[in-house]
Each structure stands twice: as structure tokens, then as C-alpha cells.
Design an enzyme around this catalytic site. Structure first.
Site, PDB file in Angstrom:
ATOM      1  CB  VAL A 191      82.083   4.186  11.468  1.00 50.79           C
ATOM      2  CG1 VAL A 191      82.841   5.114  10.532  1.00 50.79           C
ATOM      3  CG2 VAL A 191      80.645   4.655  11.691  1.00 50.79           C
TER       4      VAL A 191
ATOM      5  CE1 TYR B 234      72.282  12.480  16.060  1.00 44.40           C
ATOM      6  CE2 TYR B 234      71.566  14.245  17.526  1.00 44.40           C
ATOM      7  CZ  TYR B 234      72.367  13.799  16.482  1.00 44.40           C
ATOM      8  OH  TYR B 234      73.245  14.671  15.873  1.00 44.40           O
TER       9      TYR B 234
END
Ligand code: NAD
Length: 249
Positions: A59, A151
Site C-alpha cells: 500500500v 504510530y
């Protein structure tokens, strides 16, 4: 119940964890599944098991994501649901010790990967005037945790990307939402010490990690007609972790 009979659903990160559990649930309800992942053999095997197709896809590569959507449309004639779920957590580290490589990897998979998926799906869905896009964020995107700052930042960005694109695409009949899972034991938590897993259990008032089917149910709800008026929502499915901490934690 066949809420998704003949609906065409793409699941990125579909070879394991939440993606796999969600693809399984969609297939059980009659959907035609396109599994996308960087894990070739596992993805192939799983797609075959559920009667779907596998497209090996990284991706981080916008061309590969465009190709993925093209394959779904070519094979099945349309695209009804795009679940942009592939993600990585990266190593936990104090911000002062985080490497450029780890930061770039998080941004390219978790944020750019989702953006490419939203864009490719919007190009197919907008002209049709219908479709559902669901992104995987995290409770880390709404309640940040120390030592996984990058993150958490990518997941907060996924929430904002979801809201901004939801507002933009709603007039064309395309709904965009995201799910914010709490702790689930998946490939992402493999390798964490048992003591850490035990501590994670105590973070949620419900006292245990989420079962993957409990998370998948959230995704299926967002994809279903029952959520026809749910737009730009970040659905937290976390056993109460974001609501507050049990006494003494
Ligand atoms: N496990 C948790 O506690 C937790 C909590 C909140 C959110 N999440 C999110 O849930 C999503 C799914 O993670 P999971 O827990 O099922 O972990 P997982 O590691 O089991 O699944 C992630 C999948 O993404 C795939 N993937 C990784 N990089 C990719 C890339 N560049 N292109 C395509 N596929 C790629 C992996 O091969 C894997 O199959 C992720 O977005 C993650 O951030 C997980």
C-alpha cells in the site's frame, strides 16, 4: 443473514489479524472479497479459502493500490466497500531514539497507504454515487501512548483524513468512516513479552484484549445499510480503554 450478498469488498492487510477476520465475516455474509497484502503466499491461501481473489499489494505504492482497485472492478464489475486496514506499529522507542527509517515506514504504510486507498476508491465510487470507505485508525489516534509517538500521529492523521474525505464525498453518496480498535492480539502484538500483554489487559476496563470478531463486527456495521446516516465517524471499539482507567491503573 446476508447483508453483503454480492457486494465487492477490498480488504488491505487482509492476510492476517483484523483484515483476515473482517474479510472472513464479509465472505460469510455473501460478499466477493479481494484480499490485498504484502504477504503473498498467506494472502493467496486465505483468499482461496474464502472464495475470493488475492492481489499482492504494497500500500506504500500508489500505483499498486490503483491497480488493486482496477483488478476488483475488472474481476467483479464494481467496488462497494474499500477497507483500508493495512498498518504497521514499528518498534516502541523514546522519540529521541526513533530512526528516520522507522518514522518514514509508519507514515508511508499507515497514512500514505490509507490515502492512496481512499483516493483510488473515491475515483470509482463517486461517479456511481455510492460506496463505503472504512479506514483502520487506532485508539492511539485519539488517546496517544508514550514511546509510539509516530504510530499515534499516523493514526490521528487517519482519523482526520477520514473526517475530511467524509465531508467531501458525502454529497456524492459515498460514506467514509474509520474504526479505532483497542488492543487485539494479532501479528502486530506478536513478540511482545507476556508481562507487557498482561499490562495491556489491564488498560481496558473490560479486562481483556478485543476478540477479532468483535472488532470485525464494528467494520461490518459501518459498511452496512444500518449505518446509512453514519458519516465521518471514528468508531472506538476498545473495551472502554478510551473512556477511562479502572481504579489503580
Ligand atoms: N493489534 C492491535 O492491537 C491494533 C490496535 C489498534 C489498531 N490496529 C490496527 O489494525 C490494523 C491491522 O493490524 P493487525 O493488528 O491486524 O496486525 P497484523 O500485523 O496481524 O495485520 C496487518 C497486515 O497488514 C499487512 N501489511 C503491512 N504492511 C503492508 C503494506 N505495506 N502493504 C500491504 N499490506 C501490509 C501485513 O502483512 C499484515 O497482514 C492496522 O492498521 C493496525 O494499526 C491494531
Amino acid at each position: 443473514m446476508s447483508r453483503f450478498a454480492n457486494k465487492v469488498v477490498i480488504v488491505t492487510g487482509g492476510a492476517s489479524g483484523l483484515g483476515k477476520a473482517t474479510a472472513t465475516r464479509f465472505a460469510l455474509e455473501g460478499a466477493k472479497i479481494v484480499v490485498a497484502d504484502v504477504q503473498g503466499p498467506a494472502g493467496h491461501r486465505f483468499a482461496e479459502d474464502i472464495g475470493g481473489i488475492f492481489v499482492e499489494t504494497d500500500v506504500r505504492d500508489s500505483g499498486a493500490v490503483d491497480h488493486l482497485v482496477d483488478v476488483a472492478v475488472k474481476e467483479y464489475g464494481t467496488l462497494d466497500v474499500m477497507f483500508n486496514n493495512a498498518g504497521v506499529r514499528g518498534p516502541a522507542a523514546p522519540v529521541s531514539e526513533m530512526s528516520n527509517e522507522d518514522f518514514d515506514q509508519l507514515v508511508s504504510v499507515n497514512l500514505a497507504g490509507v490515502f492512496y486507498g481512499v483516493r483510488a476508491a473515491a475515483r470509482v465510487m463517486t461517479p456511481k454515487g455510492q460506496g463505503v470507505i472504512i479506514n483502520t485508525a487506532s485508539i492511539g489516534g485519539v488517546l496517544p501512548t508514550a514511546e509510539i509517538a509516530a504510530y499515534c500521529a499516523t493514526k490521528a492523521a487517519v482519523v482526520t483524513l477520514t473526517q475530511a474525505t467524509a465531508v467531501e464525498l458525502a454529497p456524492s453518496g459515498v460514506r467514509v468512516n474509520c474504526i479505532c480498535p483497542g488492543v487485539m492480539l494479532t501479528g502486530m502484538t506478536d513478540g511482545l513479552p507476556a508481562e507487557t500483554i498482561k499490562r495491556l489487559d489491564r488498560l481496558q476496563p473490560i479486562g481483556r484484549p478485543g476478540d477479532l470478531t468483535e472488532m470485525a463486527e464494528g467494520v461490518l456495521f459501518l459498511a452496512s445499510d444500518a449505518a446509512s446516516y453514519v458519516v465521518g465517524h471514528a468508531l472506538v471499539v476498545d473495551g472502554g480503554a478510551v473512556a477511562g482507567r479502572p481504579l489503580g491503573i
